[in-house]
Design an enzyme around this catalytic site. Structure first.
Site, PDB file in Angstrom:
ATOM      1  N   GLN A  59      49.264 -82.339  32.481  1.00 16.38           N
ATOM      2  CA  GLN A  59      48.828 -81.062  33.054  1.00 16.38           C
ATOM      3  C   GLN A  59      49.801 -79.920  32.788  1.00 16.38           C
ATOM      4  OE1 GLN A  59      47.775 -83.201  36.972  1.00 16.38           O
ATOM      5  NE2 GLN A  59      46.290 -81.532  36.862  1.00 16.38           N
TER       6      GLN A  59
ATOM      7  N   ASP B  11      46.820 -79.040  25.187  1.00 18.00           N
ATOM      8  CA  ASP B  11      47.671 -79.038  23.985  1.00 18.00           C
ATOM      9  C   ASP B  11      48.972 -78.264  24.223  1.00 18.00           C
ATOM     10  OD1 ASP B  11      45.599 -80.386  22.837  1.00 18.00           O
ATOM     11  OD2 ASP B  11      45.126 -78.882  21.316  1.00 18.00           O
TER      12      ASP B  11
ATOM     13  N   ARG C  47      58.043 -84.169  42.357  1.00 21.82           N
ATOM     14  CA  ARG C  47      57.223 -85.283  41.858  1.00 21.82           C
ATOM     15  C   ARG C  47      56.679 -84.912  40.482  1.00 21.82           C
ATOM     16  NH1 ARG C  47      51.320 -87.104  43.078  1.00 21.82           N
ATOM     17  NH2 ARG C  47      51.377 -88.919  41.710  1.00 21.82           N
TER      18      ARG C  47
ATOM     19  N   HIS D  97      50.056 -91.102  35.220  1.00 26.81           N
ATOM     20  CA  HIS D  97      49.194 -90.078  35.808  1.00 26.81           C
ATOM     21  C   HIS D  97      48.087 -89.768  34.786  1.00 26.81           C
ATOM     22  CE1 HIS D  97      49.140 -86.792  39.077  1.00 26.81           C
ATOM     23  NE2 HIS D  97      48.037 -86.601  38.363  1.00 26.81           N
TER      24      HIS D  97
ATOM     25  N   GLU E   2      46.629 -92.292  41.919  1.00 28.57           N
ATOM     26  CA  GLU E   2      45.206 -92.263  42.276  1.00 28.57           C
ATOM     27  C   GLU E   2      44.308 -93.150  41.407  1.00 28.57           C
ATOM     28  OE1 GLU E   2      43.525 -88.402  42.533  1.00 28.57           O
ATOM     29  OE2 GLU E   2      44.975 -87.665  43.982  1.00 28.57           O
TER      30      GLU E   2
ATOM     31  N   ASN F 172      47.676 -88.917  48.667  1.00 33.89           N
ATOM     32  CA  ASN F 172      47.185 -87.618  48.180  1.00 33.89           C
ATOM     33  C   ASN F 172      45.902 -87.291  48.925  1.00 33.89           C
ATOM     34  OD1 ASN F 172      49.155 -87.794  46.235  1.00 33.89           O
ATOM     35  ND2 ASN F 172      47.772 -87.828  44.484  1.00 33.89           N
TER      36      ASN F 172
ATOM     37  N   TYR G 235      42.974 -83.934  49.923  1.00 28.97           N
ATOM     38  CA  TYR G 235      42.565 -82.525  49.821  1.00 28.97           C
ATOM     39  C   TYR G 235      41.454 -82.161  50.799  1.00 28.97           C
ATOM     40  CZ  TYR G 235      45.386 -82.285  45.599  1.00 28.97           C
ATOM     41  OH  TYR G 235      46.446 -82.298  44.730  1.00 28.97           O
TER      42      TYR G 235
ATOM     43  N   GLU H 210      50.651 -85.451  47.506  1.00 28.02           N
ATOM     44  CA  GLU H 210      49.904 -84.287  46.994  1.00 28.02           C
ATOM     45  C   GLU H 210      49.037 -83.708  48.087  1.00 28.02           C
ATOM     46  OE1 GLU H 210      47.278 -84.458  43.554  1.00 28.02           O
ATOM     47  OE2 GLU H 210      48.730 -85.739  42.539  1.00 28.02           O
TER      48      GLU H 210
HETATM   49  C1  BGC Z   1      45.486 -85.333  40.902  1.00 31.02           C
HETATM   50  C2  BGC Z   1      46.038 -84.120  40.227  1.00 31.02           C
HETATM   51  C3  BGC Z   1      45.025 -82.991  40.294  1.00 31.02           C
HETATM   52  C4  BGC Z   1      44.790 -82.675  41.745  1.00 31.02           C
HETATM   53  C5  BGC Z   1      43.815 -81.553  41.964  1.00 31.02           C
HETATM   54  C6  BGC Z   1      44.773 -85.056  42.194  1.00 31.02           C
HETATM   55  O1  BGC Z   1      43.638 -85.829  42.245  1.00 31.02           O
HETATM   56  O2  BGC Z   1      46.479 -86.294  41.072  1.00 31.02           O
HETATM   57  O3  BGC Z   1      46.360 -84.434  38.913  1.00 31.02           O
HETATM   58  O4  BGC Z   1      45.392 -81.877  39.590  1.00 31.02           O
HETATM   59  O5  BGC Z   1      44.276 -83.802  42.399  1.00 31.02           O
HETATM   60  O6  BGC Z   1      42.577 -81.864  41.433  1.00 31.02           O
END
Ligand code: BGC
Length: 494
Positions: free
Chosen positions: A40, A73, A98, A143, A188, A328, A330, A398
């Site tokens: 990334q 790239d 990390r 990753h 993940e 992780n 969200y 995360e």
């Molecule tokens: C991943 C990251 C990703 C982030 C946001 C996680 O699932 O580990 O690589 O950028 O979420 O989508």
């Protein structure tokens, strides 16, 4: 360049205004960090001896599957600009960074018969510089950038990949163990197995609905456990570090108080987080997963379950292979029953095995569909993980907010992170959850997988239209810097 604390007027007024945030101070020893991942941010996809990996191949072969046909790239060009990234981290005041190692930068063919010294040197320089700056590296071995040679022999559906991964891990422990004291084997696996091998949304883009996810999960569990045991047996005594895996989960909230919805929410999380966490923390797959897949496989006419069975030896080998719980997260989903275990028999499918549907309440704040601000869901998830998996130390590896604009005045990101940190403090102080660290995703705006550069998660903006990939800290960077200094989310903590 970033060394002065520049809390903008906006960010400061935000801190003062938010009286609904916890006024408890972060506990002594609580660790703050920021995260990135090799593909990334690094770029330099084909130089200095690096081999081609899965996402190089995927973005180049299927450009239309990536928003705006973006690729990694060049990405943030951190291969050349990593010193600047460390300057940003230093000025931010983090305890840890990390980051991940690109397997094919170290082993261009994925195998140990061909080691790339330039790749080893690249990461060594980063780890040395982090040490000089008193920043602890949390290093992920995998990753999602699988060497293409290993993808070509079946990728995560081939159990032999577990051996190759373990051999790669051994090289990393040997080469970097002097500097790295916290290892994460895999990031993940759920995202890889559901996105890459079932839903077709992530590389390699397969829709193997019947067995793909289960086989992929099985191979990931073996790979992780092999690497763990190698560290444990060959390196732990001399290197004194610790090692775990990073698992992801949204919180599953029952859509109503009905027994059916409550059960559906439990099933949903077992078919998600449970598939990866149970083997490691409790031993074997979750019972509901074993039962549902076996029942449906029989009704579908299979002679055995589509879920690979662990032998007792494998169960024992995988169980207990984590020194902490890397989490992780969200979002949150509302969950209801979609089908009972014996309904909708026909096409073998992970989704039907699970039998649940989940969705987000449209009133929950969001700028992109998959991240919504639901701090109470985060608190419930922390408590669930802590209680279900035997009270492990949890490190949030995360968490962060995505927006489409990438604005420097990222009020929504500050709001999200502050609410989540506040929920974390409630989980710690009110619910007794042993959560010892928090890592914001991400330090930098970066290549957001199939969303390319259209979704931004960085606390630092990167100008992807300029060769220099200029980095500019956002308001959230300065806000986070202040939290790290004060260990407090409001003006005055108790
Ligand atoms: C991943 C990251 C990703 C982030 C946001 C996680 O699932 O580990 O690589 O950028 O979420 O989508």
């Amino acid at each position: 360049m970033y060394s002065t604390t520049l809390l903008t007027t906006f960010a400061l007024s935000y801190v003062l205004a938010k009286s609904d945030l916890s006024n408890r101070r972060f506990p002594d020893g609580f660790k703050f960090g920021a995260a990135t991942a090799s593909y990334q941010i690094e770029g330099a996809w084909n130089i200095d001896g690096k081999g081609v990996q899965l996402w190089d191949w995927y973005t180049h072969t299927y450009p239309d599957r990536i928003d705006e046909q973006d690729t990694g790239d060049v990405a943030c060009d951190s291969y050349h600009k990593w010193r600047e990234d460390i300057d940003l981290l230093k000025a931010l005041g983090v305890n840890h960074y990390r980051l991940s190692i690109s397997w094919s930068r170290i082993l261009p063919n994925g195998t140990v018969n061909n080691i790339n010294p330039t790749g080893i040197e690249y990461y060594k320089n980063i780890f040395k510089t982090l040490r000089e700056n008193d920043i602890e590296p949390l290093v992920t071995l995998y990753h999602w950038d699988l060497p293409i040679t290993l993808h070509e022999i079946g990728g995560w559906t081939n159990p032999l990949i577990a051996e190759y991964f373990a051999e790669y891990a051994r090289i990393c422990f040997r080469e970097f163990g002097e500097y790295v004291k916290t290892w994460i084997t895999i990031n993940e696996p759920q995202s890889t197995c559901s996105g890459g091998y079932t839903a077709g949304a992530k590389a390699p883009g397969y829709s193997l609905e019947a067995e793909g996810l289960y086989l992929c999960a099985y191979v990931h569990m073996l790979a992780h456990a092999k690497a763990y045991h190698i560290y444990d047996e060959e390196f732990r005594d001399s290197q004194n570090g610790r090692i775990s895996i990073v698992l992801d989960s949204a919180w599953s909230e029952p859509a109503s108080n009905s027994t059916s919805d409550i059960e559906a929410a439990q099933t949903n999380i077992e078919f998600g987080l449970g598939i990866y966490a149970n083997p490691i923390y409790l031993g074997n797959w979750p019972k509901i997963v074993i039962d549902n897949v076996a029942t449906r496989s029989t009704l579908e006419g299979f002679v055995r379950s589509r879920l690979p069975q662990f032998s007792q030896e494998e169960i024992d080998f995988i169980k207990g292979t984590a020194d902490f719980f890397g989490l992780n997260t969200y979002g949150t989903g509302l969950v209801t029953l979609h089908n009972k275990v014996d309904e909708d028999i026909g096409i073998p499918s992970y989704t039907l095995d699970k039998g649940t549907t989940s969705w987000a309440d449209p009133s929950w704040p969001s700028d992109v569909p998959w991240v919504r601000q639901v701090p109470w869901g985060f608190r419930k998830l922390l408590k669930y993980v802590y209680e279900k998996y035997g009270h492990p130390e949890i490190v949030v590896t995360e968490n962060g907010w995505a927006d489409k604009t990438g604005t420097l005045n990222d009020v929504d990101r500050i709001s999200y992170i502050s609410q989540y940190l506040s929920a974390l403090l409630d989980a710690y102080y009110e619910d007794g959850v042993n959560v010892s660290g928090y890592t914001v995703w991400s330090l930098l705006d970066n290549f957001e997988w199939t969303n390319g550069y259209t979704q931004k998660l960085g606390i630092v903006q990167v100008d992807f239209h300029h060769d220099n990939r200029t980095r500019t800290p956002k308001d959230s960077y300065y806000w986070y810097q202040n939290v790290l200094q004060t260990k407090c989310l409001v003006e005055n903590c108790i």
